[in-house]
Design an enzyme around this catalytic site. Sequence first.
Site, PDB file in Angstrom:
ATOM      1  N   HIS A  72       1.672   5.450  -1.710  1.00  0.00           N
ATOM      2  CA  HIS A  72       1.412   6.499  -2.348  1.00  0.00           C
ATOM      3  C   HIS A  72       2.733   7.232  -2.938  1.00  0.00           C
ATOM      4  O   HIS A  72       3.361   7.499  -2.141  1.00  0.00           O
ATOM      5  CB  HIS A  72       0.493   7.564  -1.497  1.00  0.00           C
ATOM      6  CG  HIS A  72      -0.869   7.007  -0.856  1.00  0.00           C
ATOM      7  ND1 HIS A  72      -2.106   7.287  -1.626  1.00  0.00           N
ATOM      8  CD2 HIS A  72      -0.941   6.470   0.204  1.00  0.00           C
ATOM      9  CE1 HIS A  72      -2.873   6.643  -0.901  1.00  0.00           C
ATOM     10  NE2 HIS A  72      -2.515   6.205   0.104  1.00  0.00           N
TER      11      HIS A  72
ATOM     12  N   HIS B 229      -4.711  -0.700   5.769  1.00  0.00           N
ATOM     13  CA  HIS B 229      -4.211   0.172   6.849  1.00  0.00           C
ATOM     14  C   HIS B 229      -5.301   0.077   8.351  1.00  0.00           C
ATOM     15  O   HIS B 229      -5.735   0.923   8.367  1.00  0.00           O
ATOM     16  CB  HIS B 229      -4.096   1.615   6.625  1.00  0.00           C
ATOM     17  CG  HIS B 229      -5.239   2.082   5.849  1.00  0.00           C
ATOM     18  ND1 HIS B 229      -6.491   2.152   5.914  1.00  0.00           N
ATOM     19  CD2 HIS B 229      -4.946   2.745   4.560  1.00  0.00           C
ATOM     20  CE1 HIS B 229      -7.006   2.896   4.909  1.00  0.00           C
ATOM     21  NE2 HIS B 229      -6.253   3.199   3.994  1.00  0.00           N
TER      22      HIS B 229
ATOM     23  N   HIS C 226     -10.547   1.330   1.767  1.00  0.00           N
ATOM     24  CA  HIS C 226     -10.400   2.032   2.694  1.00  0.00           C
ATOM     25  C   HIS C 226     -11.556   1.959   3.430  1.00  0.00           C
ATOM     26  O   HIS C 226     -12.735   2.536   3.157  1.00  0.00           O
ATOM     27  CB  HIS C 226     -10.280   3.640   2.205  1.00  0.00           C
ATOM     28  CG  HIS C 226      -9.995   4.618   3.327  1.00  0.00           C
ATOM     29  ND1 HIS C 226      -8.396   5.130   3.399  1.00  0.00           N
ATOM     30  CD2 HIS C 226     -10.743   5.062   4.240  1.00  0.00           C
ATOM     31  CE1 HIS C 226      -8.620   6.004   4.267  1.00  0.00           C
ATOM     32  NE2 HIS C 226      -9.793   5.948   4.993  1.00  0.00           N
TER      33      HIS C 226
ATOM     34  N   ASP D 221       1.163   2.735   3.580  1.00  0.00           N
ATOM     35  CA  ASP D 221       0.520   3.748   3.343  1.00  0.00           C
ATOM     36  C   ASP D 221       1.301   4.968   3.298  1.00  0.00           C
ATOM     37  O   ASP D 221       0.864   6.226   3.840  1.00  0.00           O
ATOM     38  CB  ASP D 221      -0.606   3.769   4.475  1.00  0.00           C
ATOM     39  CG  ASP D 221      -1.684   4.895   4.116  1.00  0.00           C
ATOM     40  OD1 ASP D 221      -1.947   5.033   2.911  1.00  0.00           O
ATOM     41  OD2 ASP D 221      -2.275   5.290   5.255  1.00  0.00           O
TER      42      ASP D 221
ATOM     43  N   HIS E  34       0.889  -1.068   0.207  1.00  0.00           N
ATOM     44  CA  HIS E  34      -0.125   0.130  -0.011  1.00  0.00           C
ATOM     45  C   HIS E  34       1.110   1.103   0.029  1.00  0.00           C
ATOM     46  O   HIS E  34       1.389   1.714   1.096  1.00  0.00           O
ATOM     47  CB  HIS E  34      -0.782   0.170   1.105  1.00  0.00           C
ATOM     48  CG  HIS E  34      -1.657   1.240   1.268  1.00  0.00           C
ATOM     49  ND1 HIS E  34      -3.271   0.795   1.321  1.00  0.00           N
ATOM     50  CD2 HIS E  34      -1.786   2.498   1.104  1.00  0.00           C
ATOM     51  CE1 HIS E  34      -3.906   2.229   1.574  1.00  0.00           C
ATOM     52  NE2 HIS E  34      -2.986   3.075   1.201  1.00  0.00           N
TER      53      HIS E  34
ATOM     54  N   LYS F   2      -9.338  -0.168  -6.127  1.00  0.00           N
ATOM     55  CA  LYS F   2      -9.346   0.524  -4.599  1.00  0.00           C
ATOM     56  C   LYS F   2     -10.570   1.167  -4.429  1.00  0.00           C
ATOM     57  O   LYS F   2     -11.206   2.009  -5.134  1.00  0.00           O
ATOM     58  CB  LYS F   2      -8.110   1.532  -4.562  1.00  0.00           C
ATOM     59  CG  LYS F   2      -8.012   2.311  -3.268  1.00  0.00           C
ATOM     60  CD  LYS F   2      -7.547   1.364  -1.973  1.00  0.00           C
ATOM     61  CE  LYS F   2      -7.814   2.184  -0.669  1.00  0.00           C
ATOM     62  NZ  LYS F   2      -6.606   3.088  -0.435  1.00  0.00           N
TER      63      LYS F   2
HETATM   64  C1  NCD Z   1      -3.582   9.007   1.987  1.00  0.00           C
HETATM   65  C2  NCD Z   1      -3.229   9.878   1.056  1.00  0.00           C
HETATM   66  O1  NCD Z   1      -2.365  10.893   1.591  1.00  0.00           O
HETATM   67  O2  NCD Z   1      -3.167   9.713  -0.246  1.00  0.00           O
HETATM   68  N1  NCD Z   1      -3.530   9.594   3.448  1.00  0.00           N
HETATM   69  C3  NCD Z   1      -3.669   9.194   4.620  1.00  0.00           C
HETATM   70  O3  NCD Z   1      -4.002   9.799   5.582  1.00  0.00           O
HETATM   71  N2  NCD Z   1      -3.484   7.692   4.483  1.00  0.00           N
HETATM   72  C4  NCD Z   1      -4.684   8.474   1.602  1.00  0.00           C
HETATM   73  C5  NCD Z   1      -5.232   7.242   2.400  1.00  0.00           C
HETATM   74  O4  NCD Z   1      -4.676   6.179   2.418  1.00  0.00           O
HETATM   75  O5  NCD Z   1      -6.364   7.215   3.288  1.00  0.00           O
HETATM   76 ZN    ZN Z   2      -3.310   4.903   1.425  1.00  0.00          ZN
END
Ligand code: NCD
Ligand code: ZN
Length: 343
Positions: free
Chosen positions: A15, A174, A136, A247, A13, A99
């Site tokens: 970003h 998460h 999520h 995450d 996971h 997702k």
């Molecule tokens: C994530 C993001 O910034 O893209 N933020 C987070 O607080 N985890 C998005 C997500 O996974 O919820």
């Molecule tokens: Zn995330």
Amino acid sequence: MKTLTLIQPDDWHLHLRNGDILKTVLAHSARQFKRAMIMPNLKSPVVSVDDALHYRQEILQARPNNSSFEPLMSLYLTPQTSVEDIQKVAENPFIYALKLYPAGATTNSASGVNNLTAIYPILEAMQTHKVPLLIHGEVTESNTDIFDRERLFIDTHLIPMVVKFPELKIVLEHVTTKEAVQFVESASKKIAATITPQHLLFNRNALLVGGIKPHYYCLPILKRESHQQALIIAATSGNPKFFLGTDSAPHLTTLKENACGCAGCYSAFAAVELYAEAFEKENALDKLEAFASFYGADFYGVARNTETITLEKKLWKIPPYYGENDIQITPLKANETLNWKQT
Ligand code: NCD
Ligand code: ZN
């Protein structure tokens, strides 16, 4: 010096964003992880197979020289996602999952789904084509207490979904509560969960005691200590339903240190070290490799990695930020020490 060698982990996971932020953060993940499941919540979300293939090219081009890091792509499930899209995903070797963000749940989730039963035909197609669903798991009604949102999502939406689609592979992303841990433990083998380093290392005191600490603000929000304990036990239990998903979610420091700060912790700079710290506190370093490198690959049905990475026991200070010029990203535990370092 004490060292720890692991089969190279995967991050299930992640970003990465695009543009300058991608260029700033990618090398961190690529140094540690062989593969990562790339989240599709760009400002303009990754909704089609073509979007995902373009984004994949951008990531490949931003990789450091000689890196063999593999981005595993996911699509953003929206009310417009079609059964045809699912067929295309099933046939595509680079796209692994969809997702699901409840609309408004988190960063860049405005394109998400409001009415979950309306997407049941899509879930049916995903079940048929064996495409995993990544969730999520938080309800988004504005009057729902933020600390209850994950638990209520499980009761209200996830339990009925799992009854209706028993063969659909689902990753509850998460997880942050003991209720989520219990749900995953008691569910079928089709259901798994990722756990982040911040939810293993911290509880809501890190966010709220002694002043508001925006770099500990992520969604789902850090919960009370008893939930943190349940997550630590799950991650270190050797139960293959729980595996690594950082995450890591980079935001510019100015957008975190803000009257309306963005949600997301940046952990990719030393993700495996952060997990090692959490596992070591629990005297469970012997359980780290399977959590980080085996269970996720097994769940997704891909080969386990064969190369290794090594961490050494060594105190080092985390810098105040990463990036240069306009791009400044404050890492998790900025200016504090970590006691493991990848060699
Ligand atoms: C994530 C993001 O910034 O893209 N933020 C987070 O607080 N985890 C998005 C997500 O996974 O919820
Ligand atoms: Zn995330």
